[in-house]
Design a protein around this motif. Structure first.
Motif, PDB file in Angstrom:
ATOM      1  N   THR A 119      -7.279   4.361  42.691  1.00 54.52           N
ATOM      2  CA  THR A 119      -7.999   5.037  41.301  1.00 54.52           C
ATOM      3  C   THR A 119      -9.156   4.686  41.224  1.00 54.52           C
ATOM      4  OG1 THR A 119      -5.709   5.059  40.263  1.00 54.52           O
ATOM      5  CG2 THR A 119      -7.724   5.302  38.857  1.00 54.52           C
ATOM      6  N   VAL A 120     -10.034   5.751  41.077  1.00 50.44           N
ATOM      7  CA  VAL A 120     -11.446   5.415  40.736  1.00 50.44           C
ATOM      8  C   VAL A 120     -11.832   6.026  39.547  1.00 50.44           C
ATOM      9  CG1 VAL A 120     -13.789   5.848  41.555  1.00 50.44           C
ATOM     10  CG2 VAL A 120     -11.940   5.741  43.450  1.00 50.44           C
ATOM     11  N   CYS A 121     -12.280   5.165  38.197  1.00 52.59           N
ATOM     12  CA  CYS A 121     -12.824   5.705  37.258  1.00 52.59           C
ATOM     13  C   CYS A 121     -14.203   5.749  36.936  1.00 52.59           C
ATOM     14  CB  CYS A 121     -12.267   4.785  36.059  1.00 52.59           C
ATOM     15  SG  CYS A 121     -10.626   4.771  35.916  1.00 52.59           S
ATOM     16  N   TRP A 122     -14.713   6.838  36.747  1.00 54.10           N
ATOM     17  CA  TRP A 122     -16.363   6.972  36.400  1.00 54.10           C
ATOM     18  C   TRP A 122     -16.427   6.985  34.982  1.00 54.10           C
ATOM     19  CZ3 TRP A 122     -19.491  11.707  38.134  1.00 54.10           C
ATOM     20  CH2 TRP A 122     -20.796  11.567  37.964  1.00 54.10           C
ATOM     21  N   ILE A 123     -17.189   6.197  34.354  1.00 52.31           N
ATOM     22  CA  ILE A 123     -17.312   6.478  32.881  1.00 52.31           C
ATOM     23  C   ILE A 123     -18.755   6.824  32.827  1.00 52.31           C
ATOM     24  CG2 ILE A 123     -17.278   4.851  30.812  1.00 52.31           C
ATOM     25  CD1 ILE A 123     -14.529   4.983  32.200  1.00 52.31           C
ATOM     26  N   GLN A 124     -18.932   8.115  32.146  1.00 50.19           N
ATOM     27  CA  GLN A 124     -20.254   8.719  32.233  1.00 50.19           C
ATOM     28  C   GLN A 124     -20.882   8.201  31.052  1.00 50.19           C
ATOM     29  OE1 GLN A 124     -18.718  12.739  33.129  1.00 50.19           O
ATOM     30  NE2 GLN A 124     -20.047  12.609  34.934  1.00 50.19           N
ATOM     31  N   ASP A 125     -20.071   8.264  29.710  1.00 44.48           N
ATOM     32  CA  ASP A 125     -20.471   8.042  28.354  1.00 44.48           C
ATOM     33  C   ASP A 125     -20.219   6.750  27.911  1.00 44.48           C
ATOM     34  OD1 ASP A 125     -21.795  10.697  28.426  1.00 44.48           O
ATOM     35  OD2 ASP A 125     -19.832  11.503  27.954  1.00 44.48           O
ATOM     36  N   GLU A 126     -20.991   6.187  26.964  1.00 45.56           N
ATOM     37  CA  GLU A 126     -20.668   4.957  26.314  1.00 45.56           C
ATOM     38  C   GLU A 126     -19.219   5.150  25.785  1.00 45.56           C
ATOM     39  OE1 GLU A 126     -22.436   1.264  23.658  1.00 45.56           O
ATOM     40  OE2 GLU A 126     -23.869   3.107  24.122  1.00 45.56           O
ATOM     41  N   ILE A 127     -18.455   4.057  25.975  1.00 40.61           N
ATOM     42  CA  ILE A 127     -17.062   3.745  25.465  1.00 40.61           C
ATOM     43  C   ILE A 127     -17.163   2.417  24.982  1.00 40.61           C
ATOM     44  CG2 ILE A 127     -15.899   5.726  26.566  1.00 40.61           C
ATOM     45  CD1 ILE A 127     -14.604   3.520  28.121  1.00 40.61           C
ATOM     46  N   LYS A 128     -16.151   2.151  23.782  1.00 39.20           N
ATOM     47  CA  LYS A 128     -15.963   0.768  23.347  1.00 39.20           C
ATOM     48  C   LYS A 128     -15.419  -0.229  24.289  1.00 39.20           C
ATOM     49  CE  LYS A 128     -15.590   1.978  18.285  1.00 39.20           C
ATOM     50  NZ  LYS A 128     -14.705   2.125  17.340  1.00 39.20           N
ATOM     51  N   GLY A 129     -14.740   0.292  25.262  1.00 38.87           N
ATOM     52  CA  GLY A 129     -13.996  -0.436  26.167  1.00 38.87           C
ATOM     53  C   GLY A 129     -12.656   0.296  26.902  1.00 38.87           C
ATOM     54  N   ILE A 130     -12.485  -0.319  27.905  1.00 35.96           N
ATOM     55  CA  ILE A 130     -11.549   0.140  28.797  1.00 35.96           C
ATOM     56  C   ILE A 130     -10.674  -1.192  29.451  1.00 35.96           C
ATOM     57  CG2 ILE A 130     -12.903   0.161  30.946  1.00 35.96           C
ATOM     58  CD1 ILE A 130     -11.337   2.525  31.670  1.00 35.96           C
ATOM     59  N   GLU A 131      -9.471  -1.244  29.258  1.00 41.69           N
ATOM     60  CA  GLU A 131      -8.635  -2.158  29.840  1.00 41.69           C
ATOM     61  C   GLU A 131      -8.079  -1.772  31.157  1.00 41.69           C
ATOM     62  OE1 GLU A 131      -4.442  -4.138  28.798  1.00 41.69           O
ATOM     63  OE2 GLU A 131      -5.998  -4.236  27.244  1.00 41.69           O
ATOM     64  N   ARG A 184      -5.124  -5.423  32.646  1.00 38.68           N
ATOM     65  CA  ARG A 184      -4.803  -6.503  31.369  1.00 38.68           C
ATOM     66  C   ARG A 184      -6.310  -7.238  31.136  1.00 38.68           C
ATOM     67  NH1 ARG A 184       1.129  -8.912  32.342  1.00 38.68           N
ATOM     68  NH2 ARG A 184       2.014  -6.956  31.722  1.00 38.68           N
ATOM     69  N   ILE A 185      -7.515  -6.692  32.144  1.00 36.83           N
ATOM     70  CA  ILE A 185      -8.786  -7.100  31.537  1.00 36.83           C
ATOM     71  C   ILE A 185      -9.482  -6.184  31.089  1.00 36.83           C
ATOM     72  CG2 ILE A 185     -10.988  -7.933  32.820  1.00 36.83           C
ATOM     73  CD1 ILE A 185      -9.308  -8.626  35.247  1.00 36.83           C
ATOM     74  N   THR A 186     -10.191  -6.609  29.733  1.00 38.84           N
ATOM     75  CA  THR A 186     -10.849  -5.576  28.867  1.00 38.84           C
ATOM     76  C   THR A 186     -12.447  -5.729  29.233  1.00 38.84           C
ATOM     77  OG1 THR A 186      -9.204  -5.838  27.097  1.00 38.84           O
ATOM     78  CG2 THR A 186     -11.448  -4.815  26.614  1.00 38.84           C
ATOM     79  N   TYR A 187     -12.982  -4.662  29.633  1.00 40.24           N
ATOM     80  CA  TYR A 187     -14.467  -4.436  29.639  1.00 40.24           C
ATOM     81  C   TYR A 187     -15.381  -3.656  28.591  1.00 40.24           C
ATOM     82  CZ  TYR A 187     -12.934  -5.200  34.660  1.00 40.24           C
ATOM     83  OH  TYR A 187     -12.378  -6.092  35.641  1.00 40.24           O
ATOM     84  N   LYS A 188     -15.828  -4.232  28.132  1.00 39.36           N
ATOM     85  CA  LYS A 188     -16.496  -3.801  26.809  1.00 39.36           C
ATOM     86  C   LYS A 188     -17.852  -3.281  26.758  1.00 39.36           C
ATOM     87  CE  LYS A 188     -14.150  -7.275  23.711  1.00 39.36           C
ATOM     88  NZ  LYS A 188     -14.242  -8.073  22.825  1.00 39.36           N
ATOM     89  N   ASN A 189     -18.213  -2.220  26.135  1.00 35.63           N
ATOM     90  CA  ASN A 189     -19.320  -1.385  25.861  1.00 35.63           C
ATOM     91  C   ASN A 189     -19.854  -0.658  27.184  1.00 35.63           C
ATOM     92  OD1 ASN A 189     -19.846  -1.893  23.091  1.00 35.63           O
ATOM     93  ND2 ASN A 189     -20.594  -3.941  23.423  1.00 35.63           N
ATOM     94  N   VAL A 190     -18.913  -0.076  27.817  1.00 34.02           N
ATOM     95  CA  VAL A 190     -18.976   0.592  29.101  1.00 34.02           C
ATOM     96  C   VAL A 190     -19.866   1.775  29.193  1.00 34.02           C
ATOM     97  CG1 VAL A 190     -17.901   1.079  31.414  1.00 34.02           C
ATOM     98  CG2 VAL A 190     -17.057  -0.769  29.929  1.00 34.02           C
TER      99      VAL A 190
END
Length: 52
Positions: free
Chosen positions: A25-37, A40-46
């Motif tokens: 799986t490849v996730c491309w985050i284009q717009d700012e989001i609060k976080g993605i888990e 079980r690891i949370t990445y904030k302000n992505v």
């Protein structure tokens, strides 16, 4: 040479499950989001990030 299909889709649900079988799986985050888990690891302000 066998070519495997590529499935591209938007993440539209709050939670997603792993598909059955051997997939990557490849996730491309284009717009700012609060976080993605992921795993079980949370990445904030992505924003503008790629996760493999």
């Amino acid at each position: 040479m066998k070519t495997d299909p590529v499935n591209i889709s938007r993440i539209v649900k709050k939670n997603t499950a792993k598909p059955k079988g051997s997939f990557y799986t490849v996730c491309w985050i284009q717009d700012e989001i609060k976080g993605i888990e992921i795993d079980r690891i949370t990445y904030k302000n992505v924003s503008n990030a790629i996760f493999f």
